[in-house]
Design an enzyme around this catalytic site. Structure first.
Site, PDB file in Angstrom:
ATOM      1  N   CYS A 109       0.374  -1.315  -0.267  1.00 30.76           N
ATOM      2  CA  CYS A 109      -0.203   0.071  -0.476  1.00 30.76           C
ATOM      3  C   CYS A 109       0.841   1.492   0.324  1.00 30.76           C
ATOM      4  O   CYS A 109       1.761   1.393   1.015  1.00 30.76           O
ATOM      5  CB  CYS A 109      -0.802   0.208   1.077  1.00 30.76           C
ATOM      6  SG  CYS A 109      -2.139   1.087   1.700  1.00 30.76           S
ATOM      7  N   CYS A 441     -19.807   2.414 -21.790  1.00 38.41           N
ATOM      8  CA  CYS A 441     -21.592   2.465 -21.482  1.00 38.41           C
ATOM      9  C   CYS A 441     -21.616   0.947 -22.356  1.00 38.41           C
ATOM     10  O   CYS A 441     -21.230   0.463 -23.273  1.00 38.41           O
ATOM     11  CB  CYS A 441     -22.050   3.562 -22.895  1.00 38.41           C
ATOM     12  SG  CYS A 441     -23.816   2.741 -22.602  1.00 38.41           S
ATOM     13  N   CYS A 444     -24.892   1.273 -25.535  1.00 41.07           N
ATOM     14  CA  CYS A 444     -24.166   2.865 -26.635  1.00 41.07           C
ATOM     15  C   CYS A 444     -24.219   2.196 -27.508  1.00 41.07           C
ATOM     16  O   CYS A 444     -24.493   2.037 -28.445  1.00 41.07           O
ATOM     17  CB  CYS A 444     -23.104   3.242 -25.914  1.00 41.07           C
ATOM     18  SG  CYS A 444     -23.676   4.231 -24.316  1.00 41.07           S
TER      19      CYS A 444
END
Length: 529
Positions: A109, A441, A444
């Site tokens: 991290c 999308c 789409c």
């Protein structure tokens, strides 16, 4: 420990984390003292740590540690002060000590990597201040069950354990901020008075414990980032704040940067003091990091200027930025970001469609009205100052991103971009059926195929245009869409009120809708004649 007695002429100071940090990091301090009252309960690691402390104290009497250790060795020493927990000792340490500040981290991290040295440095400083707090850390990925049992659910996580009960850490993430928060949470903020005689003695000892001072104390308790200091000696006060005014009540903020001193001129109320700190605690130009980004985003100052540049360019821009920031202090905050740091820079640059840029970019945000702005001239000191002045006075035009203007010659479905939306949609004399789509999308593609079929079907009509716009790369103030894909029909005679069509309709239904709209318009024209 209770605060020292205030008198009829008391002077308050707050030191920001920067000045406090400067004090702590120039002092070499031995390893932390640990509570060993219950030897049977102490973990083996804890005993080894105490032995290490004793050895280091003996060594420090013979050799000057500052001369002996390199910076890397000093950091290594500081990190050894922090007790490393594991599955065997985590619960015992958390429950067996009065105060434990625990850091849960993961080796991979990035934010953990930034926080660990700060945490170790804070442990060193708290040792010098004789704090009763035990500083510990646990690899929450390796010892996931033990970490989860202690309440660690993300990386990095800081928790304070008081006699085994955990509470959330709410302070900052620099060494100085950790020290300030820890001292406030593990000190003794209240004196208990049990008898009338004790109360009378208290009033004799603290005759001027008035409402202003109480407000100052409440602000000091509420704030988790800044060290509060008070003195009744004017000579002492002038060492800390040379330009102090002759007044019965004075509060000033001291920072280790070009604008060191800021005087508080409000009413002595807790909320006013805290507001003063929120508006003035940051340096003139803030370097954005993984550690401070949340605190910067939460600033109450609505106008924020971001400068993205490579590290060496930021160094050359630092002084010009300081000069500009000084003129807008308390009204605009200035943030510098390494443009090559994808985690910090790319999310912002993407908003402007400049995610691939490697040159210096100056942007601004007004968080109150959710508007963004872009400096489109060279980032010189004078241009940045004018940019900020117009931002402050509300005369700067918001920025709407746009892809390059495409060639729509022979295109059955015209491509609209931000720069052409006014001309080809709102200003067009034709009816326009507009598809709003994005690259991510899922549905789409189906809608785009329908648009191609419809454009082919209605080919040859002079009063109908089929068009599409990529909402990810283009913006317009009059195009506000939340769901994709979207179909908007802009009637030729009423472009201000587009009709939103269901995207799940069949091509036949959409064609019927278009025919009806065109027929109604023709009938309207005949009626007018």
């Amino acid at each position: 420990m209770f605060l020292t007695k205030p008198t009829s002429r008391f002077i308050f100071f707050t030191f920001t984390l920067l000045l406090l940090l400067s004090f702590f990091t120039t002092t070499l301090i031995n390893a932390s003292d640990l509570d060993t009252e219950n030897d049977d309960e102490v973990d083996k690691d804890l005993e080894e740590l105490i032995a290490l402390d004793e050895q280091e104290e003996d060594d420090s009497q013979v050799v000057d540690a500052a001369a002996k250790f390199s910076e890397a060795e000093l950091l290594s020493k500081a990190q050894r002060i922090v007790l490393e927990l594991n599955s065997d000792n985590a619960k015992r340490v958390a429950e067996g000590n009065e105060f434990v500040l625990l850091l849960g981290y993961a080796p991979w991290c990035a934010r953990s990597a930034e926080l660990i040295p700060q945490f170790a440095e804070a442990a060193t400083s708290l040792k010098e201040l004789k704090s009763p707090l035990l500083m510990a850390k646990i690899d929450a990925e390796r010892y996931s069950k033990a970490a989860s049992a202690l309440g660690i659910k993300g990386f990095p996580t800081l928790l304070l354990f008081v006699n085994g009960t955990s509470q959330a850490y709410t302070g900052g993430f620099s060494a100085a901020e950790i020290v300030i928060w820890a001292r406030k949470k593990t000190g003794v903020p209240v004196i208990r008075i049990n008898t009338v005689k004790e109360a009378e003695e208290f009033l004799k000892k603290y005759p001027m414990y008035g409402p202003d001072y109480q407000e100052f104390l409440k602000a000091a308790t509420s704030d988790n980032e800044i060290q509060f200091v008070e003195t009744s000696n004017s000579e002492v006060a002038r060492v800390l704040y040379p330009d102090i005014k002759a007044t019965n009540h004075f509060l000033g903020l001291v920072k280790s940067e070009p604008v060191r001193y800021t005087e508080f001129d409000g009413a002595f109320k807790m909320d006013k003091i805290l507001q003063f700190l929120e508006y003035n605690k940051f340096p003139l130009v803030i370097k954005l990091t993984e550690i401070n980004n949340i605190k910067v985003y939460a600033s109450p100052i609505n106008l924020q200027v971001f400068v993205f540049a490579k590290a060496d360019e930021l160094k050359s821009l630092h002084e010009p930025l300081q000069n500009v920031a000084r003129k807008f202090k308390g009204k605009i905050i200035f943030i510098s970001v390494d443009i090559l740091d994808e985690n910090l820079a790319k999310p912002f640059l993407t908003i402007f469609g400049l995610e691939e840029s490697k040159n210096t970019v100056v942007t601004a945000f007004d968080t109150k009205i959710s508007s963004k702005f872009l400096l489109e001239s060279d980032p010189t000191e004078s241009n940045i100052e004018e940019f900020c002045s117009r931002l402050l006075h509300g005369t700067l035009s918001p920025y709407f991103k746009s892809q390059p203007i495409p060639d729509n010659t022979d295109a059955s479905v015209k491509i609209i971009v931000g720069k052409t939306f006014d001309d080809l949609v709102l200003g067009s004399p034709e009816n326009v059926l507009l598809e709003v789509h994005t690259p991510w999308c899922i549905n789409c593609e189906t809608t785009s195929k329908q648009m191609e079929k419809l454009a082919k079907h209605f080919k040859g009509l002079d009063n109908l245009v089929f068009a599409k716009i990529d909402a990810a790369g283009n913006e317009h103030p009059k195009l506000q869409i939340d769901d994709y894909p979207a179909l908007l029909f802009y009637p030729a005679d009423d472009k201000a009120n587009p009709i939103k069509l269901p995207t799940k309709q069949s091509s036949k239904d959409l064609a019927s809708f278009i025919n009806k709209q065109l027929k109604d318009q023709d009938q309207g024209l005949k009626d007018e004649l």
